[in-house]
Design a protein around this motif. Sequence first.
Motif, PDB file in Angstrom:
ATOM      1  N   SER A 327       1.064  -1.032   0.007  1.00  0.00           N
ATOM      2  CA  SER A 327       0.081   0.078  -0.077  1.00  0.00           C
ATOM      3  C   SER A 327       1.002   1.291  -0.049  1.00  0.00           C
ATOM      4  N   ASN A 328       0.274   2.420   0.212  1.00  0.00           N
ATOM      5  CA  ASN A 328       1.196   3.408   0.223  1.00  0.00           C
ATOM      6  C   ASN A 328       1.722   3.931   1.529  1.00  0.00           C
ATOM      7  N   THR A 329       1.572   2.828   2.565  1.00  0.00           N
ATOM      8  CA  THR A 329       2.045   2.932   3.927  1.00  0.00           C
ATOM      9  C   THR A 329       2.966   1.717   4.388  1.00  0.00           C
ATOM     10  N   HIS A 330       2.876   0.561   3.566  1.00  0.00           N
ATOM     11  CA  HIS A 330       3.533  -0.591   3.706  1.00  0.00           C
ATOM     12  C   HIS A 330       4.215  -1.209   2.692  1.00  0.00           C
ATOM     13  N   ILE A 331       5.511  -1.494   2.694  1.00  0.00           N
ATOM     14  CA  ILE A 331       6.281  -2.064   1.512  1.00  0.00           C
ATOM     15  C   ILE A 331       7.179  -3.271   2.115  1.00  0.00           C
ATOM     16  N   ARG A 332       7.164  -4.272   1.262  1.00  0.00           N
ATOM     17  CA  ARG A 332       7.878  -5.784   1.943  1.00  0.00           C
ATOM     18  C   ARG A 332       9.134  -5.677   0.659  1.00  0.00           C
ATOM     19  N   PHE A 333       9.990  -5.957   1.236  1.00  0.00           N
ATOM     20  CA  PHE A 333      11.511  -6.530   0.417  1.00  0.00           C
ATOM     21  C   PHE A 333      11.748  -7.877   0.667  1.00  0.00           C
ATOM     22  N   VAL A 334      11.708  -8.784  -0.649  1.00  0.00           N
ATOM     23  CA  VAL A 334      12.052 -10.237  -0.617  1.00  0.00           C
ATOM     24  C   VAL A 334      13.375 -10.286  -1.022  1.00  0.00           C
ATOM     25  N   GLN A 335      13.952 -11.407  -0.440  1.00  0.00           N
ATOM     26  CA  GLN A 335      15.410 -11.954  -0.576  1.00  0.00           C
ATOM     27  C   GLN A 335      14.985 -13.363  -0.737  1.00  0.00           C
ATOM     28  N   VAL A 336      15.521 -14.106  -2.135  1.00  0.00           N
ATOM     29  CA  VAL A 336      15.415 -15.344  -2.263  1.00  0.00           C
ATOM     30  C   VAL A 336      16.728 -15.950  -2.111  1.00  0.00           C
ATOM     31  N   THR A 337      16.884 -17.062  -1.426  1.00  0.00           N
ATOM     32  CA  THR A 337      18.250 -17.662  -1.192  1.00  0.00           C
ATOM     33  C   THR A 337      17.998 -19.316  -1.190  1.00  0.00           C
ATOM     34  N   ALA A 338      18.833 -19.977  -1.863  1.00  0.00           N
ATOM     35  CA  ALA A 338      19.063 -21.388  -1.511  1.00  0.00           C
ATOM     36  C   ALA A 338      20.315 -21.926  -0.754  1.00  0.00           C
ATOM     37  N   GLY A 339      20.935 -20.806  -0.150  1.00  0.00           N
ATOM     38  CA  GLY A 339      22.295 -21.221   0.469  1.00  0.00           C
ATOM     39  C   GLY A 339      21.909 -21.481   1.950  1.00  0.00           C
ATOM     40  N   LYS A 340      23.036 -21.921   2.628  1.00  0.00           N
ATOM     41  CA  LYS A 340      22.812 -22.000   4.187  1.00  0.00           C
ATOM     42  C   LYS A 340      22.907 -20.803   5.111  1.00  0.00           C
ATOM     43  N   ARG A 341      23.581 -19.585   4.412  1.00  0.00           N
ATOM     44  CA  ARG A 341      23.601 -18.476   5.142  1.00  0.00           C
ATOM     45  C   ARG A 341      23.592 -17.256   4.034  1.00  0.00           C
ATOM     46  N   HIS A 342      23.267 -16.211   4.407  1.00  0.00           N
ATOM     47  CA  HIS A 342      23.062 -14.887   3.569  1.00  0.00           C
ATOM     48  C   HIS A 342      23.512 -13.532   4.177  1.00  0.00           C
ATOM     49  N   SER A 343      23.897 -12.706   3.415  1.00  0.00           N
ATOM     50  CA  SER A 343      24.417 -11.618   4.187  1.00  0.00           C
ATOM     51  C   SER A 343      22.952 -10.549   4.221  1.00  0.00           C
ATOM     52  N   PHE A 344      23.236  -9.645   4.976  1.00  0.00           N
ATOM     53  CA  PHE A 344      21.944  -8.837   5.507  1.00  0.00           C
ATOM     54  C   PHE A 344      22.471  -7.417   5.134  1.00  0.00           C
ATOM     55  N   LYS A 345      22.351  -6.730   4.132  1.00  0.00           N
ATOM     56  CA  LYS A 345      23.006  -5.333   3.777  1.00  0.00           C
ATOM     57  C   LYS A 345      21.735  -4.356   3.999  1.00  0.00           C
ATOM     58  N   LEU A 346      21.519  -3.820   5.199  1.00  0.00           N
ATOM     59  CA  LEU A 346      20.767  -2.849   5.599  1.00  0.00           C
ATOM     60  C   LEU A 346      21.235  -1.570   5.070  1.00  0.00           C
ATOM     61  N   ASP A 347      22.391  -1.489   4.820  1.00  0.00           N
ATOM     62  CA  ASP A 347      22.999  -0.057   4.460  1.00  0.00           C
ATOM     63  C   ASP A 347      22.483   0.268   2.980  1.00  0.00           C
ATOM     64  N   ILE A 348      22.451  -0.894   2.136  1.00  0.00           N
ATOM     65  CA  ILE A 348      21.859  -0.885   0.734  1.00  0.00           C
ATOM     66  C   ILE A 348      20.511  -0.344   0.939  1.00  0.00           C
ATOM     67  N   LEU A 349      19.586  -1.027   1.712  1.00  0.00           N
ATOM     68  CA  LEU A 349      18.182  -0.880   1.787  1.00  0.00           C
ATOM     69  C   LEU A 349      17.854   0.496   2.338  1.00  0.00           C
ATOM     70  N   ASP A 350      18.672   1.147   3.656  1.00  0.00           N
ATOM     71  CA  ASP A 350      18.654   2.203   4.249  1.00  0.00           C
ATOM     72  C   ASP A 350      18.807   3.495   3.147  1.00  0.00           C
ATOM     73  N   GLY A 351      19.928   3.346   2.335  1.00  0.00           N
ATOM     74  CA  GLY A 351      20.129   4.272   1.319  1.00  0.00           C
ATOM     75  C   GLY A 351      19.282   4.259   0.098  1.00  0.00           C
ATOM     76  N   PHE A 352      18.543   3.067  -0.151  1.00  0.00           N
ATOM     77  CA  PHE A 352      17.460   3.055  -1.225  1.00  0.00           C
ATOM     78  C   PHE A 352      16.271   3.809  -0.668  1.00  0.00           C
ATOM     79  N   MET A 353      15.716   3.722   0.766  1.00  0.00           N
ATOM     80  CA  MET A 353      14.588   4.121   1.186  1.00  0.00           C
ATOM     81  C   MET A 353      14.870   5.693   1.532  1.00  0.00           C
ATOM     82  N   THR A 354      16.076   5.945   1.818  1.00  0.00           N
ATOM     83  CA  THR A 354      16.361   7.392   2.029  1.00  0.00           C
ATOM     84  C   THR A 354      16.128   8.243   0.873  1.00  0.00           C
ATOM     85  N   THR A 355      16.604   7.727  -0.323  1.00  0.00           N
ATOM     86  CA  THR A 355      16.376   8.397  -1.542  1.00  0.00           C
ATOM     87  C   THR A 355      15.097   8.379  -2.046  1.00  0.00           C
TER      88      THR A 355
END
Length: 417
Positions: A327-355
């Motif tokens: 909606s105009n208030t709710h947004i969901r980001f989805v990361q698909v992975t088949a690995g046993k571990r994955h990175s969590f790059k909030l700095d990219i997400l935060d810069g994205f939302m700030t822009t």
Amino acid sequence: VKATQRAVSLSQSDTDFADIVVFDGVRATTLEQWRGLMNDLARTGIPVVVVSSEGVFFHAGDSQDIISLGHFVPSWIMSEYLEACRDDQFWGSCYYHFNDASQNDNLGVRNGALIEKFETAGHSARFMFRKPERWITAEIKQKALAMGGIDSLEAATRADRSAGAVNTIVARIQTDKNGLTPDQQAVFPAEEDLTNVATSRQDLDLLDTEWDNEDSSPRLLSALAAAEVLKVIPSSVERLRNVGRALENQAIEGYALELQLKKKLNEAKHPGQYLVLSHGSISLAVSSVLFCEGGDVLEMLKTHHDPDTWIFIAGRQGAFDAIHVVSNTHIRFVQVTAGKRHSFKLDILDGFMTTLGMAGLTWSHLEFMIVRPEDDHRPFSLLTTRGRLQNYRRFDEEQWHRADYRDNVQYATLDWD
């Protein structure tokens, strides 16, 4: 001899004084152009060494009177990269090929730089230590088509060493009339050349996983290489998943899972349909599905979208694979992975939302969801968060827990049917 696709004959003077001839850079696609010359040299008593990054196969036929002795040099693995860069002198010789690195970086910063670059450079020490990342990316993209189609990729399932780029050294030595190798032609590499660096006789023995007697197989040296190759290989989700699992290559399986999500989104956009996850316990509405490259996401989000619009991102975006504009208030980001571990790059997400915020687009509620294969029951770990996120609420109205951002992540599974 640089064994390119243009085969040229060596002159008589070249062979008259040669103790050994090395053919470098042989590939399955160029081997037949050079094999006759290799055989001729071996028959004159000159040992021939063939170096290849593929497991090239020397067919019998007119070569059956020649001995082929194979030796495989395993690729570097992450623990070896980390150990090498603990040495200050070694790090000082290569730090400038890492993004924003300096000679005085501490071990933590060095390790972070290696882990970051591993996705691109992978198992190639030459890429890791001798080329900047932008050059590696360009070279991999340029050569992706040379890996062949899905059939050649499936051929790699018969090999045990397909996880990385492996140099193969094959010595071709002529036998005498009694079927014995003349004394003057040494096996390469000679054992005495190795004992100085080996701590025991056992160190000289090749592991079972270092042998490959099958046809030539592509070597996917990194996650980027796998992604670029798979982009240009048309195939079904099932074939890619089976190849990825047979190779134990999580990049391939992950790409197959991304394609499965894309397929499921397209099916769910019809009236009365939903994206169903986690054995049916999660149902997400889909009104429309848009597709874009990673660099175009921001511009696409700046336009108005109806509720429950999904944006599927092709290629390597870095922090997520799809966006659900709930909606105009709710947004969901989805990361698909088949690995046993994955990175969590909030700095990219935060810069994205700030822009987006600077463009007048603000969402008060944000969710980050990890989607894994439904039939993968291995333990999964999300790596320590990189960066931080500004003040958002979760979909359950709680504030994002900032002591450990990983506590806010939602997990779901996707079936293959």
